[in-house]
Structures are given as structure tokens and as C-alpha cells.
Design a protein around this motif. Structure first.
Motif, PDB file in Angstrom:
ATOM      1  N   UNK A 180       4.202   3.299 -12.070  1.00 51.55           N
ATOM      2  CA  UNK A 180       5.512   3.381 -12.643  1.00 51.55           C
ATOM      3  C   UNK A 180       6.233   4.507 -12.439  1.00 51.55           C
ATOM      4  N   UNK A 181       5.619   5.510 -11.547  1.00 47.54           N
ATOM      5  CA  UNK A 181       6.542   6.604 -11.000  1.00 47.54           C
ATOM      6  C   UNK A 181       7.443   6.479  -9.824  1.00 47.54           C
ATOM      7  N   UNK A 182       7.334   5.103  -9.363  1.00 47.41           N
ATOM      8  CA  UNK A 182       8.078   4.736  -8.261  1.00 47.41           C
ATOM      9  C   UNK A 182       9.493   4.743  -8.371  1.00 47.41           C
ATOM     10  N   UNK A 183      10.279   5.169  -7.512  1.00 49.16           N
ATOM     11  CA  UNK A 183      11.809   5.098  -7.684  1.00 49.16           C
ATOM     12  C   UNK A 183      12.361   4.915  -6.236  1.00 49.16           C
ATOM     13  N   UNK A 239       0.809  -1.092   0.010  1.00 51.27           N
ATOM     14  CA  UNK A 239      -0.177  -0.053  -0.009  1.00 51.27           C
ATOM     15  C   UNK A 239       0.909   1.312   0.068  1.00 51.27           C
ATOM     16  N   UNK A 240       2.022   1.143   0.719  1.00 51.66           N
ATOM     17  CA  UNK A 240       2.769   2.294   0.864  1.00 51.66           C
ATOM     18  C   UNK A 240       3.521   2.477  -0.434  1.00 51.66           C
ATOM     19  N   UNK A 241       4.260   1.274  -1.232  1.00 56.05           N
ATOM     20  CA  UNK A 241       4.700   1.312  -2.255  1.00 56.05           C
ATOM     21  C   UNK A 241       3.978   2.088  -3.349  1.00 56.05           C
ATOM     22  N   UNK A 242       2.542   1.656  -3.400  1.00 57.25           N
ATOM     23  CA  UNK A 242       1.845   1.948  -4.635  1.00 57.25           C
ATOM     24  C   UNK A 242       1.398   3.749  -4.314  1.00 57.25           C
ATOM     25  N   UNK A 243       1.407   3.803  -3.282  1.00 58.71           N
ATOM     26  CA  UNK A 243       0.907   5.414  -2.806  1.00 58.71           C
ATOM     27  C   UNK A 243       2.202   6.416  -3.251  1.00 58.71           C
ATOM     28  N   UNK A 244       3.262   5.957  -3.034  1.00 63.51           N
ATOM     29  CA  UNK A 244       4.611   6.660  -3.002  1.00 63.51           C
ATOM     30  C   UNK A 244       5.182   6.817  -4.183  1.00 63.51           C
ATOM     31  N   UNK A 245       5.943   7.837  -4.577  1.00 63.14           N
ATOM     32  CA  UNK A 245       7.011   8.143  -5.748  1.00 63.14           C
ATOM     33  C   UNK A 245       8.347   7.863  -5.256  1.00 63.14           C
ATOM     34  N   UNK A 246       8.786   7.698  -3.976  1.00 64.28           N
ATOM     35  CA  UNK A 246      10.139   7.737  -3.692  1.00 64.28           C
ATOM     36  C   UNK A 246      10.113   6.605  -2.509  1.00 64.28           C
ATOM     37  N   UNK A 247      11.133   5.745  -2.340  1.00 63.75           N
ATOM     38  CA  UNK A 247      11.561   4.736  -1.441  1.00 63.75           C
ATOM     39  C   UNK A 247      12.896   5.208  -0.685  1.00 63.75           C
ATOM     40  N   UNK A 248      12.776   5.184   0.409  1.00 63.72           N
ATOM     41  CA  UNK A 248      14.063   5.467   1.309  1.00 63.72           C
ATOM     42  C   UNK A 248      14.505   4.075   1.956  1.00 63.72           C
ATOM     43  N   UNK A 249      15.613   3.652   1.764  1.00 68.12           N
ATOM     44  CA  UNK A 249      15.908   2.497   2.601  1.00 68.12           C
ATOM     45  C   UNK A 249      16.838   2.503   3.437  1.00 68.12           C
TER      46      UNK A 249
END
Ligand code: ADP
Ligand code: MG
Length: 274
Positions: free
Chosen positions: A174-177, A136-146
Motif C-alpha cells: 500500500x505504500x507504493x507511489x 519483486x521491485x514494485x513490492x520492495x519499493x516505496x517509489x516508482x520513477x518512470x
């Protein structure tokens, strides 16, 4: 540019909550409007920022499972400019409830669309799994911080995380990075920590934030006072590191440059305290 950022790593104890809480708080202190959404059934971000979960009537569980609006769940925190969507222990049931839906991973995206306008940044503190809550978070986000802890086996599991991000990118979002990797709880006096940091940099070329977060007792203590470390002990090395990381996030992820990415008005001139 406003961004939705998922702080994500399916490994527990790597500094996700600490990073989500402290970067959110530093950005708010810099004058940004920030929302932190707690998606972990353990509700550590909620507790760490000083919100009493027993007083929260509407939580991320109600938003994600029952379709309540995020507005109903918002609570102001003691940090000016930082709002929170609290978690509740009920979230532990969410995976099961959501798995019965046709689209189990889109509820948070829909909920965020309605609220994102006034915020400069929205952060998700994800649970330690690659289940439906994290999706749910990955579908809602544009950016991932790990966040990655510089320890033995640090890279284990990161391929699975990258794959999960790719699946979402090739499907619903598709915008997720991957915005960046944060090295956490570092102690570069140890050879192992230095070697792991190099390995992470090889695995994610150009993606590792320049600011690493050192292991610091004030960072570990601050949640029990319900405060981010930059409020609890602004002169500590941990607070200063999170301040620098927030500045990097403002620049590299939120696209704020020059005078817009104003420094956090804390520690500054004085030397660090442990
Ligand atoms: P996660 O959310 O990934 O499970 P946490 O952010 O809760 O990880 O961190 C795990 C533990 O490590 C917590 O007890 C936290 O207070 C502690 N911790 C995190 N970062 C630091 C740090 N830089 N220095 C010391 N302790 C830390
Ligand atoms: Mg956590």
C-alpha cells in the motif's frame, strides 16, 4: 528518509538503466550512500557501472531465487558511496523458477529489509517487462520513477504500467507511489518531442520531473567506459541534466531539503560541452 525506488517502464530502450545508473551515481557523489540493484537479465546497469559480471559470484538471481543474502551479493563500484547488486544472465530463468513459488514477488522485499538501514536510497533497475522480476521491485519499493522517451507512441503502455502499480498498491504494498516521470532523450527542437512532453504532463499531472534529460552523445558513450556520465564527462549537457535530476530526486523523493541536498561537486561554473 531512506527510500527504495524502482526505475520502471516495460518498454525497452527508454532510459531506465541510464537513469538508474546516473541518478544513483550523482547521489553517491553528493555524499549519499546508495545501493543499485540490477534486476535486468541483460545486466546493463552492472556493465555500465564498470563491474565485470564474470567476477560476480553472487548476483541478484541468487538473492531472488535461492535466498542468498544481499550482503553476499554486494560489490563496491568505482564511485565512492555507490554499491551494486549485480545481475547475471541467469536472471532470464528467474521468472520460471519464481512462478512456481506461492509468493513469487516478495523475495526482494524480504532481502531489502535486511540491508536497507545504512543506505539513503536503494534503486532497482527493472527489466523491460511487467513480469515477476518487476513485481519483486514494485513490492520492495516505496517509489516508482518512470522514464519516458519523448517519441511517437511514448504513452502507449503507460496505462498498463499504472495498472500494474495499482495492483501492487492494492495488494502487497500500500505504500507504493509514483514518485515521478523523467522525460528522457529529449530534443525540444522537434515539435513532436514538445507535444509528447505536454501529453505526458496531462497524463501525469504534477508528476513530471522539471529536469528533462536531453539526448547527448556522452551519455550514450559512458557505459562502454564503465563510468556514469558525471564521471566520464562531467561538463557534458547529459551529466549536468542528471545532476539536476538527482537534486530533484533528493528533494522530492528522499525528502532532503536545503543544505542536505548539497550540489554535486562537478561541472558547476563552466559552460556545458556537448
Ligand atoms: P532501458 O534501460 O530502458 O532499456 P537504456 O537506459 O539502456 O534504456 O537506454 C537505451 C539506449 O539509449 C542506450 O544505448 C543508452 O546509452 C541510450 N541513451 C539513454 N539515454 C540517453 C541520452 N540521454 N542521450 C543519448 N543516448 C541515451
Ligand atoms: Mg535497461
Amino acid at each position: 528518509m531512506n527510500r527504495v525506488i524502482a526505475v520502471c517502464n516495460q518498454k525497452g530502450g527508454v532510459g531506465k538503466t541510464t537513469t538508474a545508473v546516473n541518478v544513483s551515481a550523482c547521489l553517491a557523489i553528493m555524499g549519499k550512500r546508495v545501493l543499485l540493484i540490477d534486476l535486468d537479465p541483460q545486466a546493463s546497469a552492472t556493465v555500465s557501472i564498470g563491474v565485470d559480471i564474470t567476477h560476480c559470484k553472487t548476483t541478484s538471481y541468487d538473492v531472488i531465487v535461492d535466498g542468498d543474502t544481499i550482503q553476499d551479493a554486494l560489490v563496491a563500484t568505482s564511485v565512492k558511496g555507490l554499491d551494486l547488486v549485480p545481475a547475471s544472465l541467469e536472471l532470464a530463468k528467474a521468472e520460471l523458477r519464481l512462478s512456481q513459488l506461492d509468493e513469487p514477488d516478495t523475495a526482494m522485499r524480504k532481502a531489502c529489509e535486511a540491508i536497507r538501514e545504512p543506505y539513503d536510497a536503494i534503486f532497482f533497475d527493472c527489466p523491460p517487462s511487467l513480469g515477476i522480476l518487476t513485481s519483486n521491485a514494485l513490492v520492495a519499493a516505496e517509489s516508482v520513477v518512470i522514464p519516458v522517451q519523448c517519441e511517437y507512441l511514448a504513452l502507449e503502455g503507460l496505462s498498463a504500467l499504472v495498472q500494474a502499480i495499482d495492483v501492487v498498491r492494492h495488494g502487497r504494498n500500500p505504500d507504493l507511489e509514483i514518485a515521478g516521470i523523467v522525460l528522457t532523450m529529449t530534443d525540444f527542437r522537434s515539435n513532436l518531442a514538445r507535444e509528447v512532453a505536454e501529453e505526458v504532463k496531462r497524463f501525469f499531472p504534477g508528476k513530471v520531473f522539471e529536469t528533462a534529460i536531453p539526448r547527448n552523445i556522452r551519455v550514450a558513450e559512458s557505459p562502454s567506459f564503465g563510468k556514469p556520465v558525471c564521471v566520464y564527462e562531467p561538463h557534458s549537457t547529459g551529466a549536468m541534466a542528471y545532476q539536476l535530476l538527482a537534486e530533484e530526486v533528493a528533494k522530492k523523493v528522499l525528502g532532503l531539503g536545503g543544505s542536505e541536498a548539497v550540489r554535486v561537486p562537478l561541472a558547476a561554473a563552466e559552460g556545458p560541452t556537448p
